[in-house]
Design an enzyme around this catalytic site. Structure first.
Site, PDB file in Angstrom:
ATOM      1  N   GLU A 120      33.745  45.737  45.510  1.00  0.00           N
ATOM      2  CA  GLU A 120      35.193  45.987  45.466  1.00  0.00           C
ATOM      3  C   GLU A 120      35.593  46.923  46.599  1.00  0.00           C
ATOM      4  O   GLU A 120      34.761  47.573  47.227  1.00  0.00           O
ATOM      5  CB  GLU A 120      35.600  46.626  44.132  1.00  0.00           C
ATOM      6  N   ASP A 174      43.185  39.506  41.785  1.00  0.00           N
ATOM      7  CA  ASP A 174      42.362  40.700  41.864  1.00  0.00           C
ATOM      8  C   ASP A 174      42.831  41.517  43.075  1.00  0.00           C
ATOM      9  O   ASP A 174      44.014  41.779  43.226  1.00  0.00           O
ATOM     10  CB  ASP A 174      40.886  40.300  41.947  1.00  0.00           C
TER      11      ASP A 174
END
Length: 301
Positions: A18, A208
């Site tokens: 991430e 996301d």
């Protein structure tokens, strides 16, 4: 829009990659977090030098600070981190119960204020929020979501994007650059939820992490959808990039011309048969694109 061939950055896999960003200084470095792996990675693609740091708690997002430092949003606080010495300095305590929530997506705005979302881990209520840090404590700026994600800013600095992954929705705010206030929250893009029993192959995914290019288009990773979408400022999908992994997590632009798209991905909690079909799950994908992205905003706290 033309996309180059997709390849993998050959540095191993994250459990849940991430928060990637490109730092041009020092020969060009790509940074990202592995949240459940409790690691921060940095790779210099020109030499394939690979550095990493292990922590006791999850680093959930990161952004550059001046003088080679990082700001790290971790489960137990917001920190200043100096990689050469591994020194961590607490900047702000968490405004939530870390047994139920953690920080998630975080980015600096064009003036250097750091914005960070939370995620309500039981995912059973809209208890997550968006916070702003400008050097004097965390300020709650928006709420009413479950999984905060998708932070990004328009090229003129007057629109801020923020997604609720659980609600399959990306929001846009009017952003006031001088004071860093947000207003007039609206739905920018929304996507169908997965129906009970719906095969993954027919599901488009949920929004996301994201990045914005110089034309103002919003690139969003569609988790479980095996794709990244490019969405115009008016909310229309103008391009789809299909991927060889089911779970992309966040794109960012890098390289000297900011035309290399890097995409972090996830393998955490994925079915064994899926992982057998997708050997690149958890890797950082890379490809060339036609339109450059915006450079990363450094935090200034």
């Amino acid at each position: 829009m033309h996309f180059g061939d997709i390849s993998v950055l050959p540095v191993g896999q994250s459990r849940l990659g991430e928060s990637p960003f490109w730092q041009a200084e020092g020969g060009g470095w790509l940074w990202w977090c592995d949240i459940p792996g409790k690691m921060v990675h940095a790779v210099q693609p020109a030499t394939m030098a690979h550095l990493w740091w292990q922590f006791d708690v999850e680093p959930c997002s990161c952004a550059p600070l001046p003088a080679g430092q990082l700001i790290l949003a971790m489960r137990d606080g917001l920190y200043r981190f100096y990689p050469p010495t591994q020194k961590l300095e607490l900047l702000a305590a968490v405004p939530y119960d870390p047994r139920e929530q953690r920080f998630n997506d975080g980015k600096a705005d064009p003036s250097g204020r750091f914005w960070v979302s939370t995620i309500h881990e039981p995912r059973d209520a809209a208890k997550a929020a968006l916070y702003r840090y400008a050097g004097f404590g965390l300020q709650r700026m928006a709420d009413g979501i479950t999984v905060g994600n998708g932070l990004a800013f328009s090229p003129d600095g007057r629109t801020m994007y923020w997604a609720d992954t659980a609600a399959h929705t990306v929001y846009a705010f009017e952003f006031e650059p001088l004071g860093g206030s947000i207003s007039r929250r609206r739905v920018f893009a929304s996507f169908p939820a997965r129906e009970p029993g719906q095969p993954l192959g027919t599901y488009g995914g949920r929004p996301d992490g994201a990045a914005v290019d110089v034309e103002g288009c919003y690139w969003v990773a569609m988790f479980e959808g095996a794709r990244v979408l490019r969405i115009a400022p008016d909310g229309q999908v103008v391009a789809e990039l299909k991927l060889p992994v089911r779970c992309p997590t966040m794109p960012c632009f890098g390289g000297a011309d900011l035309k290399t798209l890097y995409i972090t991905t996830a393998r955490e909690n994925r079915p064994a048969d899926e992982l057998a079909r997708e050997p690149w799950a958890g890797s950082v994908l890379q490809l060339r694109v036609d339109v450059p992205g915006l450079p990363v905003n450094a935090a200034r706290v």
